[in-house]
Design an enzyme around this catalytic site. Structure first.
Site, PDB file in Angstrom:
ATOM      1  N   TYR A  56       0.831  -1.210   0.000  1.00  0.00           N
ATOM      2  CA  TYR A  56       0.000   0.000   0.000  1.00  0.00           C
ATOM      3  C   TYR A  56       0.867   1.263   0.000  1.00  0.00           C
ATOM      4  O   TYR A  56       1.788   1.413   0.805  1.00  0.00           O
ATOM      5  CB  TYR A  56      -0.918   0.025   1.233  1.00  0.00           C
ATOM      6  N   HIS A  86      -3.726  16.355  -3.232  1.00  0.00           N
ATOM      7  CA  HIS A  86      -4.192  16.515  -1.857  1.00  0.00           C
ATOM      8  C   HIS A  86      -4.059  17.953  -1.339  1.00  0.00           C
ATOM      9  O   HIS A  86      -4.562  18.270  -0.254  1.00  0.00           O
ATOM     10  CB  HIS A  86      -3.439  15.560  -0.931  1.00  0.00           C
ATOM     11  N   ASN A 198       0.694  11.818   5.341  1.00  0.00           N
ATOM     12  CA  ASN A 198       0.061  11.064   6.425  1.00  0.00           C
ATOM     13  C   ASN A 198       0.644  11.540   7.749  1.00  0.00           C
ATOM     14  O   ASN A 198       1.858  11.714   7.863  1.00  0.00           O
ATOM     15  CB  ASN A 198       0.346   9.578   6.266  1.00  0.00           C
ATOM     16  N   TYR A 283     -19.042  31.423  45.274  1.00  0.00           N
ATOM     17  CA  TYR A 283     -18.216  30.341  44.742  1.00  0.00           C
ATOM     18  C   TYR A 283     -17.047  30.866  43.911  1.00  0.00           C
ATOM     19  O   TYR A 283     -15.971  30.253  43.891  1.00  0.00           O
ATOM     20  CB  TYR A 283     -19.058  29.416  43.850  1.00  0.00           C
ATOM     21  N   ARG A 286     -14.387  31.476  46.736  1.00  0.00           N
ATOM     22  CA  ARG A 286     -13.942  30.397  47.618  1.00  0.00           C
ATOM     23  C   ARG A 286     -13.708  29.068  46.909  1.00  0.00           C
ATOM     24  O   ARG A 286     -13.007  28.201  47.429  1.00  0.00           O
ATOM     25  CB  ARG A 286     -14.909  30.208  48.789  1.00  0.00           C
ATOM     26  N   PHE A 332      -2.416   7.364  11.911  1.00  0.00           N
ATOM     27  CA  PHE A 332      -2.747   8.708  11.432  1.00  0.00           C
ATOM     28  C   PHE A 332      -4.046   9.238  12.004  1.00  0.00           C
ATOM     29  O   PHE A 332      -4.370  10.413  11.842  1.00  0.00           O
ATOM     30  CB  PHE A 332      -2.844   8.700   9.898  1.00  0.00           C
ATOM     31  N   GLU A 417     -12.809   6.013   4.867  1.00  0.00           N
ATOM     32  CA  GLU A 417     -12.453   6.712   6.107  1.00  0.00           C
ATOM     33  C   GLU A 417     -13.761   7.106   6.799  1.00  0.00           C
ATOM     34  O   GLU A 417     -14.225   8.237   6.722  1.00  0.00           O
ATOM     35  CB  GLU A 417     -11.582   7.922   5.766  1.00  0.00           C
TER      36      GLU A 417
END
Length: 517
Positions: A56, A86, A198, A283, A286, A332, A417
């Site tokens: 791959y 990309h 990646n 609050y 304190r 990834f 994905e």
């Protein structure tokens, strides 16, 4: 660059990143001992290109196209096309300081020797950093799974002489930036484009960028809360160490110790030890150790996760040269970064939320017992009335921004994905939140200092009087209405820069213990 910092892959510390992000003149060199592992993994990839087995990202397509075999003569072209296809990000460019951090993290990750890239690739990334070539990375376009694909593609295009970069303050084509910096474009080999895009380095760098600022903000908020406690003549009983010891939360214990140390020697505190008919404070006064301590614990958790990720190998497939294996997995996926960034977002929002409540308390004469809206002539003057409105607006905005990004997922790549982390947005939204909260703390500082003025000639503690002097150096007391917009911006700058802690004018170990690095 006269000085040089050695980069030890897998051993980066937050303190080192703080040095590198704070000093532009510091060059970075790769630890020579890491080069053998880089060469071994690259050799395994080279051998894979000569075999017939599908691997791959080496001789196959990517994502849903992984079943497509690529001819041997097209393997280099495959990596080039990967970067080009990309690089489709949109939006404003990421800040240069973040991009430089991405360059360091990507180089360090590849230099671990599990990515199959040649030494030239790692050296090329560090050369961009050292020669001041800052790739232009659009801020939007990553879902934080299969890595920060689009932004990392933009990061690496200048490496091959394409894309855009900033050099010496000028934005230009990547090839031109290389030429001006005296660098040559890199020719990618098998798997190298995939290894470059990646990974989680963009989302991690964005989260680390926020982390490097959040502890300065936290310190300023703790100091400001102590000053407000004195301005409101609050009790120091809730900071008794016994209270926090029996609960056992480490952040709470550490914060209570810091508040006690900040208040040592306050004449204001001594003035109302007797004759004060109030039983308990609100609050926001304190419960400061409980709220701020929980935020500190979240910040420490985020630090651990993000520093692990800064040292991690997060591309795919991974190359294990010692056993001669290339294994496809999912490092990834940026879920750890997304969850850590969400934790930081909630902490940042809460630091601002309790600060805003203290401003609201100070302007309320019934609770604070100070003049209404902190002005000696209410009615004719509005005092801090609308200053508080600004703090409320910012705190409300942070509530929306603090919504967890990690719970969202939108499948991509034809459902290959099918679960993504949204880590990049989770981290990117932290800087606006930091800015909002720093403004809220700046407003509280001004309000607390104004409250102290009504208690004069009594003085606060020596540490807090140092802070008072810093506040008054940029913002005089407001006894008659004027615009405080510039005063707020001046205080915001001091808060964001970490100057509030230095203003205590003494070493307070308990306060410094709250810092992350």
């Amino acid at each position: 660059m006269a000085e040089q910092e050695l980069l030890h892959p897998g051993e980066i510390t937050l303190a080192q990143l703080r040095r590198l992000c704070g000093r532009d003149e510091l060059a970075v060199a790769l630890d020579p001992s890491s080069r053998a592992a880089i060469r071994a993994s690259a050799e395994l990839v080279r051998r894979a290109t000569e075999g017939d087995a599908p691997v791959y990202g080496v001789n196959t397509g990517f994502g849903k196209l992984a079943t497509q075999r690529i001819a041997r003569e097209d393997l280099a072209l495959l990596q080039l096309k990967l970067l080009r296809s990309h690089a489709v990000g949109v939006g404003d460019p990421l800040p240069a300081r973040v991009v430089k951090l991405v360059l360091l993290l990507k180089a360090a990750s590849l230099a671990r020797g599990f990515s199959g890239v040649r030494e030239e690739v790692v050296d090329g990334l560090l050369a961009l950093y050292n020669r001041g070539v800052v790739p232009v990375i659009p801020s939007q376009g990553s879902v934080g799974a299969s890595g920060d694909l689009a932004p990392l593609a933009h990061l690496c295009l200048p490496l091959i002489g394409e894309g855009e970069a900033v050099h010496e303050g000028v934005r230009m084509p990547g090839g031109q930036a290389l030429e001006r910096a005296g660098l040559r474009a890199l020719q990618l080999g098998a798997k190298e484009g995939l290894a470059l895009i990646n990974g989680t380095q963009v989302s991690t760098a964005l989260a680390l960028d926020a982390l490097l600022g959040v502890d300065k903000l936290f310190e300023a908020a703790a100091i400001t809360g102590a000053l407000t406690l004195d301005a409101a003549r609050g009790s120091d009983a809730p900071f008794d160490p016994r209270i926090h010891a029996v609960r056992g939360q480490p952040g709470q214990i550490d914060c209570a110790a810091a508040y006690r140390a900040l208040m040592v020697g306050s004449d204001i505190r001594r003035s109302h030890l007797e004759g004060d008919d109030r039983v308990q404070d609100p609050y926001c006064l304190r419960c400061q150790p409980q709220v701020m301590g929980a935020c500190l614990d979240q910040m420490r958790y985020a630090t651990q996760v993000l520093m692990r990720e800064a040292n991690a190998v997060t591309d795919n497939p991974l190359v294990f040269a010692e056993g001669g294996h290339m294994v496809s997995g999912g490092n990834f996926h940026a879920e750890p970064v997304a969850l850590a960034a969400d934790a930081l977002a909630v902490a940042i929002a809460e630091i601002g939320a309790i600060s805003e409540r203290r401003v609201a308390m100070l302007v309320d004469t019934v609770v604070s017992r100070l003049p209404p809206f902190l002005t000696p002539e209410p009615g004719l003057n509005s005092g801090f009335m609308i200053v508080h409105v600004t703090a409320a607006a910012l705190a409300s905005e942070n509530k929306s921004l603090a919504h967890p990004a990690s719970v969202d997922s939108l499948p991509t790549s034809a459902n290959q994905e099918d679960h993504v982390s949204m880590a990049t947005f989770a981290a990117r939204r932290l800087q606006p939140m930091l800015k909002n909260t720093a403004h809220i703390v700046a407003i509280e500082l001004l309000a607390a200092a104004q409250g102290i003025e009504f208690l004069r000639p009594l003085t606060s503690s020596p540490a807090l009087e140092g802070v008072m002097r810093l506040v008054r150096s940029v913002s005089p007391a407001m006894m008659s209405d004027r615009s405080l917009a510039r005063d707020i911006e001046a205080m915001h700058h001091l808060v964001a820069a970490g100057d509030i802690g230095h203003a205590t004018e003494q070493h307070i170990a308990e306060l410094h213990a709250l810092r992350l690095a």
